[in-house]
Design a protein around this motif. Sequence first.
Motif, PDB file in Angstrom:
ATOM      1  N   MET A   1       0.500   3.016  13.727  1.00 49.18           N
ATOM      2  CA  MET A   1       0.551   2.203  14.944  1.00 49.18           C
ATOM      3  C   MET A   1       0.522   3.134  16.146  1.00 49.18           C
ATOM      4  N   GLU A   2       0.333   2.555  17.340  1.00 43.16           N
ATOM      5  CA  GLU A   2       0.247   3.370  18.557  1.00 43.16           C
ATOM      6  C   GLU A   2       1.517   4.193  18.752  1.00 43.16           C
ATOM      7  N   ASP A   3       2.667   3.540  18.588  1.00 45.85           N
ATOM      8  CA  ASP A   3       3.956   4.224  18.693  1.00 45.85           C
ATOM      9  C   ASP A   3       4.151   5.082  17.443  1.00 45.85           C
ATOM     10  N   PRO A   4       4.229   6.413  17.591  1.00 43.76           N
ATOM     11  CA  PRO A   4       4.292   7.287  16.404  1.00 43.76           C
ATOM     12  C   PRO A   4       5.561   7.103  15.579  1.00 43.76           C
ATOM     13  N   ASP A   5       6.539   6.390  16.140  1.00 49.06           N
ATOM     14  CA  ASP A   5       7.782   6.165  15.400  1.00 49.06           C
ATOM     15  C   ASP A   5       7.680   4.938  14.486  1.00 49.06           C
ATOM     16  N   LEU A   6       6.596   4.157  14.635  1.00 51.19           N
ATOM     17  CA  LEU A   6       6.472   2.906  13.868  1.00 51.19           C
ATOM     18  C   LEU A   6       5.288   2.951  12.920  1.00 51.19           C
ATOM     19  N   VAL A   7       5.364   2.173  11.826  1.00 52.10           N
ATOM     20  CA  VAL A   7       4.198   1.953  10.956  1.00 52.10           C
ATOM     21  C   VAL A   7       4.119   0.467  10.614  1.00 52.10           C
ATOM     22  N   LEU A   8       2.907   0.041  10.231  1.00 49.20           N
ATOM     23  CA  LEU A   8       2.678  -1.360   9.857  1.00 49.20           C
ATOM     24  C   LEU A   8       2.538  -1.443   8.343  1.00 49.20           C
ATOM     25  N   LEU A   9       3.355  -2.269   7.715  1.00 46.21           N
ATOM     26  CA  LEU A   9       3.221  -2.492   6.263  1.00 46.21           C
ATOM     27  C   LEU A   9       2.466  -3.791   6.053  1.00 46.21           C
ATOM     28  N   GLU A  10       1.373  -3.714   5.310  1.00 41.60           N
ATOM     29  CA  GLU A  10       0.593  -4.912   4.974  1.00 41.60           C
ATOM     30  C   GLU A  10       0.849  -5.232   3.506  1.00 41.60           C
ATOM     31  N   PHE A  11       1.385  -6.415   3.241  1.00 40.91           N
ATOM     32  CA  PHE A  11       1.695  -6.810   1.860  1.00 40.91           C
ATOM     33  C   PHE A  11       0.456  -7.445   1.237  1.00 40.91           C
ATOM     34  N   LYS A  12      -0.005  -6.860   0.145  1.00 37.66           N
ATOM     35  CA  LYS A  12      -1.224  -7.345  -0.528  1.00 37.66           C
ATOM     36  C   LYS A  12      -0.903  -8.540  -1.431  1.00 37.66           C
ATOM     37  N   ASP A  13      -1.944  -9.249  -1.844  1.00 34.73           N
ATOM     38  CA  ASP A  13      -1.776 -10.353  -2.796  1.00 34.73           C
ATOM     39  C   ASP A  13      -1.752  -9.844  -4.243  1.00 34.73           C
ATOM     40  N   ALA A  14      -1.700  -8.523  -4.416  1.00 37.37           N
ATOM     41  CA  ALA A  14      -1.739  -7.942  -5.761  1.00 37.37           C
ATOM     42  C   ALA A  14      -0.384  -8.067  -6.447  1.00 37.37           C
ATOM     43  N   ILE A  15      -0.432  -8.242  -7.754  1.00 37.92           N
ATOM     44  CA  ILE A  15       0.791  -8.196  -8.567  1.00 37.92           C
ATOM     45  C   ILE A  15       0.513  -7.273  -9.746  1.00 37.92           C
ATOM     46  N   THR A  16       1.468  -6.384 -10.038  1.00 41.73           N
ATOM     47  CA  THR A  16       1.263  -5.442 -11.147  1.00 41.73           C
ATOM     48  C   THR A  16       2.530  -5.335 -11.987  1.00 41.73           C
ATOM     49  N   ALA A  17       2.351  -4.870 -13.199  1.00 42.28           N
ATOM     50  CA  ALA A  17       3.474  -4.552 -14.084  1.00 42.28           C
ATOM     51  C   ALA A  17       3.030  -3.422 -15.007  1.00 42.28           C
ATOM     52  N   LEU A  18       3.947  -2.929 -15.808  1.00 43.61           N
ATOM     53  CA  LEU A  18       3.650  -1.870 -16.778  1.00 43.61           C
ATOM     54  C   LEU A  18       2.995  -0.668 -16.094  1.00 43.61           C
ATOM     55  N   ASP A  19       3.648  -0.166 -15.005  1.00 42.54           N
ATOM     56  CA  ASP A  19       3.128   0.978 -14.240  1.00 42.54           C
ATOM     57  C   ASP A  19       1.687   0.757 -13.788  1.00 42.54           C
ATOM     58  N   GLY A  20       1.372  -0.460 -13.413  1.00 48.54           N
ATOM     59  CA  GLY A  20       0.029  -0.746 -12.920  1.00 48.54           C
ATOM     60  C   GLY A  20      -0.968  -1.070 -14.033  1.00 48.54           C
ATOM     61  N   GLY A  21      -0.545  -1.002 -15.290  1.00 47.46           N
ATOM     62  CA  GLY A  21      -1.424  -1.278 -16.437  1.00 47.46           C
ATOM     63  C   GLY A  21      -1.863  -2.739 -16.491  1.00 47.46           C
ATOM     64  N   LYS A  22      -1.067  -3.640 -15.920  1.00 43.45           N
ATOM     65  CA  LYS A  22      -1.383  -5.066 -15.848  1.00 43.45           C
ATOM     66  C   LYS A  22      -1.477  -5.394 -14.359  1.00 43.45           C
ATOM     67  N   LYS A  23      -2.596  -6.021 -13.954  1.00 37.30           N
ATOM     68  CA  LYS A  23      -2.818  -6.218 -12.511  1.00 37.30           C
ATOM     69  C   LYS A  23      -3.556  -7.525 -12.276  1.00 37.30           C
ATOM     70  N   ASP A  24      -3.124  -8.307 -11.284  1.00 38.42           N
ATOM     71  CA  ASP A  24      -3.800  -9.553 -10.928  1.00 38.42           C
ATOM     72  C   ASP A  24      -3.680  -9.791  -9.431  1.00 38.42           C
ATOM     73  N   THR A  25      -4.416 -10.815  -8.959  1.00 37.70           N
ATOM     74  CA  THR A  25      -4.320 -11.224  -7.563  1.00 37.70           C
ATOM     75  C   THR A  25      -3.715 -12.616  -7.520  1.00 37.70           C
ATOM     76  N   LEU A  26      -2.721 -12.791  -6.644  1.00 37.62           N
ATOM     77  CA  LEU A  26      -2.072 -14.098  -6.463  1.00 37.62           C
ATOM     78  C   LEU A  26      -2.181 -14.447  -4.986  1.00 37.62           C
ATOM     79  N   THR A  27      -3.075 -15.371  -4.653  1.00 35.43           N
ATOM     80  CA  THR A  27      -3.283 -15.696  -3.236  1.00 35.43           C
ATOM     81  C   THR A  27      -2.001 -16.255  -2.630  1.00 35.43           C
ATOM     82  N   GLY A  28      -1.552 -15.629  -1.545  1.00 39.79           N
ATOM     83  CA  GLY A  28      -0.329 -16.072  -0.857  1.00 39.79           C
ATOM     84  C   GLY A  28       0.878 -15.204  -1.164  1.00 39.79           C
ATOM     85  N   LYS A  29       0.784 -14.375  -2.208  1.00 40.28           N
ATOM     86  CA  LYS A  29       1.946 -13.543  -2.565  1.00 40.28           C
ATOM     87  C   LYS A  29       2.285 -12.542  -1.457  1.00 40.28           C
TER      88      LYS A  29
END
Length: 248
Positions: free
Chosen positions: A23-51
């Motif tokens: 972000m413009e202010d170097p003290d801040l960052v923007l976290l964008e939460f994806k619709d991705a869901i994972t388990a098993l260290d990323g071995g299982k992965k899907d998309t859930l719209t709205g998550k």
Amino acid sequence: MFPQDFSKLEVIGEGKTKIVRRMEDPDLVLLEFKDAITALDGGKKDTLTGKGHINARISSFLFEFLSKEGVPTHYVSFIEPNYMVVRRLKMLPVEVVCRNIAAGSFTKKYPVKVGSRLKYPIVEYYLKDDLRHDPMMNEDHIVVLGILPSIEEVKEIKELVLKVNKSLSNFLDSKGITLVDFKLEFGRDKDGKICIGDEINGDSMRLWDKETGRVLDKDVYRQGKKLGEVLETYRECYRRIIGEEPKV
Ligand code: TMP
Ligand code: ASP
């Protein structure tokens, strides 16, 4: 409906479920939460719209709640539908787990029945290291491996986790939910103060309906339930905690 476009902000980090942007202010960052869901260290992965929306909103809500309880966190603000503005922290490579009720890896490792309430809350530390499969550490490991300079700071983190456990357990109980266990991550802000970072939502907590025991968190996905049921579980978690219908 959501006019903000942050896609032009430089990406400075990306994990399985979140993107970190400058972000413009170097003290801040923007976290964008994806619709991705994972388990098993990323071995299982899907998309859930709205998550992404659901988890960003629940995290923001619970961070706001904890801030009011006097717990230091990185949270600054929530931006619809799936963004959280946070203070930039230098993260510690540790996941801190707190357990009230036996479940998950605890019941796989130790001779204890799923669902039994523990005599008192347990705090566990795991090294964030995918190649080594996040080995469990004790308080001495954290100091000797140079993750924190002293046992006193480890104790400070433990006290914070236990305080969060008390506050969150009481709050969730008022919503008809049992806080079974959860995971927190910590970092230092620009003044060196230890704060809670990352996220707090159904991906990082086990939540059971107080009356029926219904699972209201990511375990339904870990258990291999159909994606429709998984999404409905996230939506129900949102309804219970936020008290409204999810917007996406
Ligand atoms: P565990 O029983 O698998 O050790 O998980 C304990 C808690 O920590 C549970 O609420 C889920 C959360 N957790 C994470 O948030 N991320 C992880 O990578 C793991 C393994 C657990
Ligand atoms: N967070 C890990 C993964 O996404 C493991 C888990 O939460 O079950 O693979």
